[in-house]
Design a protein around this motif. Structure first.
Motif, PDB file in Angstrom:
ATOM      1  N   LEU A   1       1.222  -1.352  -0.035  1.00  0.00           N
ATOM      2  CA  LEU A   1      -0.059  -0.233  -0.092  1.00  0.00           C
ATOM      3  C   LEU A   1       0.930   1.503   0.288  1.00  0.00           C
ATOM      4  O   LEU A   1       1.508   2.037   1.085  1.00  0.00           O
TER       5      LEU A   1
ATOM      6  N   ILE B   1      -3.359   4.286   5.514  1.00  0.00           N
ATOM      7  CA  ILE B   1      -3.049   2.589   5.491  1.00  0.00           C
ATOM      8  C   ILE B   1      -2.260   1.755   6.597  1.00  0.00           C
ATOM      9  O   ILE B   1      -1.794   0.476   6.308  1.00  0.00           O
TER      10      ILE B   1
ATOM     11  N   GLY C   1       2.994  -1.395   4.022  1.00  0.00           N
ATOM     12  CA  GLY C   1       2.166  -0.354   4.056  1.00  0.00           C
ATOM     13  C   GLY C   1       3.847   1.240   3.743  1.00  0.00           C
ATOM     14  O   GLY C   1       4.993   0.320   4.145  1.00  0.00           O
TER      15      GLY C   1
END
Length: 328
Positions: free
Chosen positions: A10, A215, A269
């Protein structure tokens, strides 16, 4: 060869360079192009070793104080974090040609500090002791005119001389949530306290923290690409963990990755502090591609289109600077 495990990355947006950092780096590069090497830079232009080393290779010489610079016609550049008033005063006394790369949003805080002082207000600065931006901001006014507030406890215990003549300003790279808590305490204790017309924490800090919050709850780990002396990068690590990620890590370069920290993850993330270039983000993603079957999902929470002008002396229409130095 065993199949690589799947991994969703992400990728937070906005991330990385902000307008102030972009402008500061541009100032050094334009100065090198216009005046030639060397160009002296007081303090790291931004808090990122990769950026600093890249500029050093091009001819920038980094110093901590002006007394490390010989008498020279070469440009002297002040970093994006801002400097105490004593620094340009010393540069003028030595007749150094200096360019100020202070972020305009930091300069805005300096102007606020001077305005509050002129109005007779005692000033509380919310920030971190020893950070160059805090040193620069406190150095805009006489010693003792600004008192530093680092924590909620400081806010609860500070005893101003006159609670009716009180103002606060903040460092631009703080945690939005921590600062809001400190401000709430100050406003409850001192209802007459005056704050900035527009929040001092800069748009880039705010946007990057909001992107990480979006995220973090979905991520098994979050990597913040940034330097250990970068305030805004350290805040992103804290924000990620508070927002629900089990563990967030500050990493400067791909070779620093401790792969044991990422065993068994399925979602990662990734973001970058405001002084970290995109090339370092790409390097880290490539390192994960070598070990995982990676799918990258961009998570956009804001769009940024802010840019700041460089100093007049570096613009295309600038008049040539008289110099004793032979250009060759």
């Amino acid at each position: 060869m065993p199949a690589r495990p799947p991994l969703t990355i992400l990728l937070a947006a906005p991330r990385g360079f902000c307008a102030g950092v972009d402008r500061a780096i541009q100032i050094v590069e334009l100065a090198l192009a216009r005046f030639g090497a060397p160009v002296y830079v007081r303090h790291e232009i931004v808090h990122n070793q990769f950026v600093v080393e890249n500029l050093r290779r091009k001819g920038a010489i980094f110093v901590e104080e002006l007394d490390e610079i010989p008498d020279t016609d070469a440009p002297v550049i002040f970093s994006a974090h801002g400097v105490p008033k004593a620094v340009p005063a010393a540069a003028r006394q030595r007749k150094l040609f200096y360019l100020d790369a202070t972020c305009p949003l930091v300069s805005k805080v300096h102007v606020e500090a001077e305005r509050h002082h002129a109005a007779g207000n005692e000033i509380l600065l919310i920030g971190h002791a020893g950070h160059p931006e805090v040193i620069g901001t406190m150095g805009q006014l006489p010693e003792g005119a600004v008192r530093l507030i680092e924590t909620s406890d400081d806010a609860r215990t500070v005893l101003p001389g006159n609670p009716e003549r009180l103002a606060f300003i903040t460092q631009t790279t703080l945690s939005v949530d921590d600062t809001a808590e400190i401000v709430a305490i100050l406003k409850e204790r001192f209802p007459a306290i005056v704050g900035p017309h527009k929040e001092d924490i800069c748009y880039a800090t705010t946007n990057r923290q909001a992107a990480v919050k979006s995220i973090a709850p979905r991520s098994d780990r979050v990597i913040v690409v940034g330097a250990p002396n970068s305030s805004n990068s350290l805040r992103l690590v804290e924000v990620a963990e508070r927002a629900g990620c089990p563990k967030a890590l500050l990493i400067q370069r791909a070779h620093e990755i401790n792969w044991a920290d990422f065993e068994g993850i399925t979602t990662l993330g990734v973001t970058a502090g405001a002084s970290a270039p995109q090339v370092l983000v790409d390097e880290i993603i490539d390192a994960f591609r070598a070990r995982y079957d990676v799918t990258v999902e961009s998570v956009v929470t804001a769009n940024e289109n802010i840019a700041f002008n460089v100093p007049r002396e570096l613009r295309d229409d600038a008049q040539p600077r008289a110099s004793r130095r032979v250009q060759g």
